[in-house]
Design a protein around this motif. Structure first.
Motif, short mmCIF file in Angstrom:
data_model
loop_
_atom_site.label_atom_id
_atom_site.label_comp_id
_atom_site.label_asym_id
_atom_site.label_seq_id
_atom_site.Cartn_x
_atom_site.Cartn_y
_atom_site.Cartn_z
N GLU A 59 46.22 19.87 12.91
CA GLU A 59 47.25 19.02 12.31
C GLU A 59 48.64 19.63 12.50
O GLU A 59 49.60 18.93 12.81
CB GLU A 59 46.98 18.83 10.81
CG GLU A 59 45.82 17.90 10.50
CD GLU A 59 46.08 16.49 11.00
OE1 GLU A 59 46.92 15.79 10.40
OE2 GLU A 59 45.47 16.10 12.01
N ILE A 60 48.73 20.95 12.32
CA ILE A 60 50.03 21.62 12.48
C ILE A 60 50.41 21.71 13.96
O ILE A 60 51.56 21.49 14.34
CB ILE A 60 50.00 23.01 11.82
CG1 ILE A 60 49.84 22.85 10.30
CG2 ILE A 60 51.24 23.82 12.16
CD1 ILE A 60 49.55 24.14 9.56
N ALA A 61 49.39 21.99 14.79
CA ALA A 61 49.67 22.17 16.22
C ALA A 61 50.19 20.88 16.85
O ALA A 61 50.98 20.93 17.79
CB ALA A 61 48.40 22.64 16.94
N GLY A 104 45.00 25.35 19.10
CA GLY A 104 46.41 25.70 18.96
C GLY A 104 46.71 27.01 18.29
O GLY A 104 47.88 27.38 18.14
N ALA A 105 45.69 27.76 17.86
CA ALA A 105 45.95 29.06 17.26
C ALA A 105 46.21 30.09 18.37
O ALA A 105 45.43 30.18 19.31
CB ALA A 105 44.77 29.50 16.39
N GLY A 106 47.30 30.84 18.25
CA GLY A 106 47.60 31.86 19.26
C GLY A 106 46.75 33.10 19.08
O GLY A 106 46.48 33.84 20.02
N ASN A 107 46.35 33.35 17.87
CA ASN A 107 45.39 34.42 17.61
C ASN A 107 44.55 34.03 16.40
O ASN A 107 44.79 32.98 15.80
CB ASN A 107 46.09 35.78 17.43
CG ASN A 107 46.94 35.85 16.17
OD1 ASN A 107 46.69 35.13 15.20
ND2 ASN A 107 47.96 36.70 16.20
N VAL A 108 43.56 34.84 16.12
CA VAL A 108 42.70 34.52 14.97
C VAL A 108 42.53 35.74 14.09
O VAL A 108 42.72 36.88 14.54
CB VAL A 108 41.31 34.01 15.42
CG1 VAL A 108 41.42 32.69 16.16
CG2 VAL A 108 40.58 35.05 16.26
N GLN A 109 42.17 35.51 12.84
CA GLN A 109 41.90 36.59 11.90
C GLN A 109 40.44 36.49 11.44
O GLN A 109 39.91 35.40 11.31
CB GLN A 109 42.83 36.47 10.69
CG GLN A 109 44.31 36.51 11.08
CD GLN A 109 45.22 36.53 9.87
OE1 GLN A 109 44.83 37.01 8.79
NE2 GLN A 109 46.44 36.04 10.03
N ARG A 164 44.75 23.93 24.39
CA ARG A 164 44.23 23.00 25.41
C ARG A 164 43.55 21.78 24.79
O ARG A 164 43.49 20.72 25.37
CB ARG A 164 43.24 23.73 26.33
CG ARG A 164 43.89 24.55 27.43
CD ARG A 164 44.33 23.70 28.61
NE ARG A 164 43.21 23.20 29.40
CZ ARG A 164 42.61 23.86 30.36
NH1 ARG A 164 43.00 25.08 30.68
NH2 ARG A 164 41.63 23.32 31.04
N ALA A 165 43.00 21.95 23.60
CA ALA A 165 42.32 20.83 22.96
C ALA A 165 43.26 20.02 22.07
O ALA A 165 42.91 18.92 21.64
CB ALA A 165 41.13 21.33 22.14
N THR A 166 44.44 20.57 21.81
CA THR A 166 45.34 19.90 20.87
C THR A 166 45.69 18.47 21.28
O THR A 166 45.65 17.56 20.44
CB THR A 166 46.62 20.73 20.68
OG1 THR A 166 46.26 22.11 20.49
CG2 THR A 166 47.41 20.24 19.49
N PRO A 167 46.03 18.23 22.55
CA PRO A 167 46.39 16.85 22.92
C PRO A 167 45.24 15.87 22.75
O PRO A 167 45.47 14.65 22.69
CB PRO A 167 46.75 16.98 24.41
CG PRO A 167 46.96 18.42 24.67
CD PRO A 167 46.11 19.16 23.68
N GLU A 174 37.40 28.15 19.91
CA GLU A 174 37.65 26.80 19.41
C GLU A 174 38.97 26.73 18.63
O GLU A 174 39.76 25.80 18.81
CB GLU A 174 36.48 26.33 18.53
CG GLU A 174 35.22 26.04 19.35
CD GLU A 174 34.00 25.69 18.50
OE1 GLU A 174 32.90 25.68 19.04
OE2 GLU A 174 34.17 25.43 17.27
N PHE A 175 39.18 27.73 17.77
CA PHE A 175 40.44 27.77 17.02
C PHE A 175 41.62 27.85 17.99
O PHE A 175 42.64 27.17 17.80
CB PHE A 175 40.48 28.99 16.09
CG PHE A 175 40.00 28.72 14.69
CD1 PHE A 175 40.90 28.38 13.69
CD2 PHE A 175 38.66 28.79 14.36
CE1 PHE A 175 40.48 28.13 12.39
CE2 PHE A 175 38.23 28.54 13.07
CZ PHE A 175 39.13 28.20 12.08
#
Lengths: 455, 394
Positions: free
Chosen positions: B204-206, B235-240, B278-281, B230-231
């Motif tokens: 949603e944010i991406a 649109g996530a540039g990194n993950v925690q 890549r999946a955002t669009p 997947e994250f």
């Protein structure tokens, strides 16, 4: 190793005392709660489940497994007992690998079925340990029914009749109830006196009077029972044993396997039970396997099963055959007994003839071989002994050497039903099939006595 | 790593690890709920250790997560202290759903976009360090706090924090779980179960026109390399990662690194830029989904193990579009005249790949509607059943 292992002839005490306990402990130890939950989770809760179709008593298997997985093993037990009041014993002795577990979709998919039998045991053991009784008797009908034989068929019939409000008297020829569950099951399949515990559990509902040492044809007759009761159910099983039809089979050391199995089950101290150093078992069914394995477990050095047809023709399931092999029993095929070698009135060996199928017919090839043996067990099938029936003076139609019944279990004689091994049944001679027959005959009797089930 | 080296300067009376696990049959962890207070260690100890960690691992980025009362003086006071540790950035904890929110911190701030904007601005004005704003999922529209953080000048957002939850009720004591002396409180839910919720919020944010391009650090049930990928695709540039490490230890990260590498090599993705977003669009609003797309379930009869779950699911709760018996034999087959392509059978089938949804080619007949599949894209905005579309046309 105890030195008794190599004693010649038929001797007791072949093993050290702890070995007996080890050898005759539970074949499949019960699941603990966690194991049961993990195994239950493997069930797919199939629609119109193949396992349920394969069960002669049509237990709703996906439902009871679901109940286990949600932490309701007592509810699971009720689901089982609704269809099969001997669900505890069936969980132990059913050849599940040729029934429910054979058709489990996970067996089909990955060769590893859900362990339905062990889950059933988990549920029924849990409920029985808590003395949960799920059924209340209906209002008394005033009808009295005689059940002949306190085996699986008779007990299932008696229980269902008692549930429906009838008064039941069970006549049992032996000193204990349970039938083959008490006298015919390998000891490691029913440990800790489970057969009697189950009889107590079943009869706890009330309205079931078990009279021991009452044999049909000796102490009671069908005609008398039919005149003194509103209905009679015959569930006396098979008391005859087929002969080897081999020369010298009267020699000392030749014994019926069923007698050996019964003695073993009733033995207080297995170390006192004698067994041969070299044992040959003739036959290819469960009785042959049970006798062979238990001979081995009692310390026999060599145990050989000889069956006159091929592996694929054996009545004993693949699992049972493998179990025997794993215990060190040798299974030989295409061999039929020709004569018992007699040395001074005692068995010294057995001569067997090779067989083959010629035009679909089993024939001896003429070639023979000899196996040394000091004990030979006959396990080539049991037969129905009709003489107690004839003694009653009434004719009950027979078929294929057993009692003929219709789809509801009615015999040709008015007021008399029959079920279990003593009747001709398309299903194999299984405990679970006997339970189904007894249960269904009870419902038929109930309908007949109460005009469509209404008292 | 969310927790490694993370200081929590807010002071607490005592620490209490009150966790409860949501478990599968084999005690596989599905989710974890904590109602723990954050720390009972004093600020100086935390700062000292943060400094030490950065000194020992100078090549690693160290982010300090901060939560203080919602007054400018408090933030002004703590920021130089954190800066002094040599930390590379700060994360503003506006997500914590318990303990701090009752005192005007944590999600009490995160649920009010105006406060977020204000606090972020204070921080940006008072430190050289990059600011990551951590968002709470306990709101109705995640875009609002993200937009506020951006307006306040945040350098990035991280999400999601834990979700208000009660994981169970003790049916003997009738106490909610986790239970403290017979009582329970909504705690923060994390772990594999929250991943779908987190991924939607990241997307949603991406894809929001106002926040598009704002760096996102993805959080929420990431346990495997696939979860991470997947994250990042969304649109996530990194993950925690926290719950997975709490479940398996830090070694779990090795699998994630190797798995991600292997996948990227296999697919020829040269770097993270090749996959991030890549999946955002492909995430769109419902009304723009192609209504002329028709798919039918197909059951691979060789793979089918005949459990019948597809049949009973479809029969009892959907479209009665799967047989159970054909010519007297147990047989499960899709009835194309009834199948709407809802995907339920695919979800309930225990055999991977056994049931698939096969799109109908344009020009072929949809046996359910009796209509030919149109080759053109058409969506709800112009659909005749849509009253809004009708009004627009009129």
């Amino acid at each position: 190793m105890a030195e008794g292992q190599f004693k010649q002839g038929i001797a007791a005490g072949r093993l050290a005392p702890p070995e007996y306990a080890d050898n005759f402990s539970d074949l499949h130890p019960p699941f603990d709660r966690h194991e049961a939950l993990v195994e239950a989770d493997r069930c797919y809760f199939c629609y119109d489940a193949p396992c349920m179709q394969a069960c002669p008593t049509s237990i709703d298997i996906p439902m009871f497994i679901r109940q286990i997985s949600t932490g309701n093993p007592v509810g699971a037990a009720k689901t089982i007992f609704d269809q099969n009041i001997l669900g505890g014993m069936c969980a132990r002795v059913c050849p599940t690998e040729t029934l429910c577990e054979e058709v489990c979709v996970r067996e089909v998919a990955e060769g590893k079925p859900v362990q339905i039998g062990r889950l059933q045991r988990y549920a029924t053991d849990t409920a029985m340990a808590q003395h949960k009784q799920f059924y209340e008797r209906a209002a008394p009908t005033g009808k009295r029914i005689a059940v002949v034989g306190a085996g699986p068929a008779g007990l299932a019939c008696a229980h269902r009749l008692a549930v429906n409000g009838h008064e039941v008297t069970v006549y049992e020829a032996k000193p204990k109830a349970g039938g083959l569950n008490e006298y015919g099951i390998a000891a490691y399949k029913s440990v800790d006196g489970f057969a009697q515990a189950e009889v107590d559990y079943i009869t706890a509902i009330g309205g079931i009077d078990v009279q021991h040492d009452k044999a049909l044809g000796r102490d009671i007759s069908v005609a008398e029972l039919a005149s003194s009761h509103d209905a009679v159910f015959l569930g006396m099983g098979l008391s005859g044993v087929n002969a080897l039809r081999a020369e010298g089979e009267d020699a000392e050391g030749v014994q019926d396997a069923v007698d050996f199995i019964a003695e073993l089950r009733q033995a207080g101290d297995l170390a006192q039970l004698p067994v041969g150093r070299r044992v040959v078992v003739i036959g290819g069914g469960m009785t042959a396997i049970d006798a062979a394995i238990q001979s081995k477990l009692l310390g026999a050095e060599e145990v050989t099963i000889c069956y006159r047809r091929g592996k694929e023709h054996m009545n004993a399931s693949e699992f049972e055959q493998d179990l025997a092999a794993s215990k060190g029993v040798t299974i030989r095929h295409w061999l039929q007994p020709k004569s018992v070698i007699d040395a001074g009135g005692r068995v010294a060996g057995i001569e067997l003839e090779y067989t083959t199928l010629r035009d679909g017919k089993l024939v001896g090839t003429g070639e023979t071989m000899l196996i040394d043996a000091d004990q030979v067990f006959k396990a080539i099938g049991q037969s129905f002994d009709a003489s107690p029936l004839n003694g009653s003076g009434n004719s009950i139609a027979m078929e294929g050497g057993r009692i003929k019944v219709d789809a509801e279990g009615r015999t040709s004689m008015a007021k008399v039903w029959a079920g279990g091994d003593c009747v001709v049944d398309a299903r194999e001679d299984l405990t679970v099939a006997a339970v189904a027959a007894g249960r269904d005959a009870a419902e038929s009797i109930h309908r007949a006595l109460t005009s469509n089930g209404r008292a | 790593m969310e927790d490694a080296g993370r200081g929590r300067p807010a002071r607490r009376q005592r620490q209490r690890a009150a966790l409860r696990r949501d478990l599968g049959a084999d005690r596989r962890l599905l989710g974890l709920n904590n109602i723990e207070l954050i720390t009972d260690r004093d600020l100086q100890t935390n700062l000292r250790e943060i400094k030490q960690v950065k000194r020992d691992w100078p090549d690693r980025a160290l982010i300090v997560s901060i939560m203080v009362p919602c007054v400018e003086e408090a933030w002004k006071a703590i920021l130089p202290l954190v800066e002094d540790t040599g930390a590379d950035g700060i994360e503003l904890n506006f997500g914590c759903p318990h303990g701090m929110s009752e005192r005007g911190m944590g999600s009490a701030v995160g649920q009010v976009p105006e406060y977020i904007e204000m606090v972020v601005r204070w921080c940006k004005q008072n430190t050289r360090m990059p600011v990551i704003t951590k968002l709470t999922p306990n709101i109705t529209d995640i875009r609002k706090p993200a937009r506020a953080a951006l307006t306040g000048g945040t350098d990035a957002v991280s999400l999601i924090n834990t979700i208000n939850s009660i994981t169970g009720v003790d049916l003997d004591s009738f106490a909610p779980q986790p239970t403290i002396d017979g009582k329970g409180s909504h705690g923060g839910y994390c772990g594999p179960a929250v991943k779908p919720i987190a991924m939607n919020m990241v997307a949603e944010i991406a894809r929001d026109s106002e926040t598009r391009g704002l760096p996102i650090s993805g959080i929420g049930g990431i346990t495997t390399w696939r979860d991470a990928a997947e994250f990042m695709a969304l649109g996530a540039g990194n993950v925690q990662v926290c719950t997975a490490a709490m479940t398996y230890g830090f070694k779990i990260v090795e699998e994630m690194i190797e798995g991600l590498k292997n996948w990227m090599d296999e697919k020829g993705h040269a770097d993270l830029d090749a996959i991030v977003g890549r999946a955002t669009p492909n995430v769109t609003d419902w009304q723009y989904l192609n209504l002329n797309y028709v798919a039918k379930a197909r059951i691979d009869q060789d793979a089918c193990i005949k459990c019948g779950r597809c049949h009973i699911a479809c029969e009892d709760t959907s479209h009665q579009a799967i047989t159970s018996m054909v010519d007297g034999a147990r047989h499960f087959e899709v009835i194309e005249e009834e199948c709407v392509g809802c995907n339920l059978c695919v979800n309930v089938c225990p055999v991977e790949g056994c049931i698939t949804l096969e799109p109908l080619a344009a020009g072929s007949l949809d046996k359910r509607t009796g209509k030919v599949v149109e080759p053109v894209y058409a969506n709800w905005t112009t659909h005749p059943n849509n009253p809004m579309a009708r009004q627009a046309a009129e």
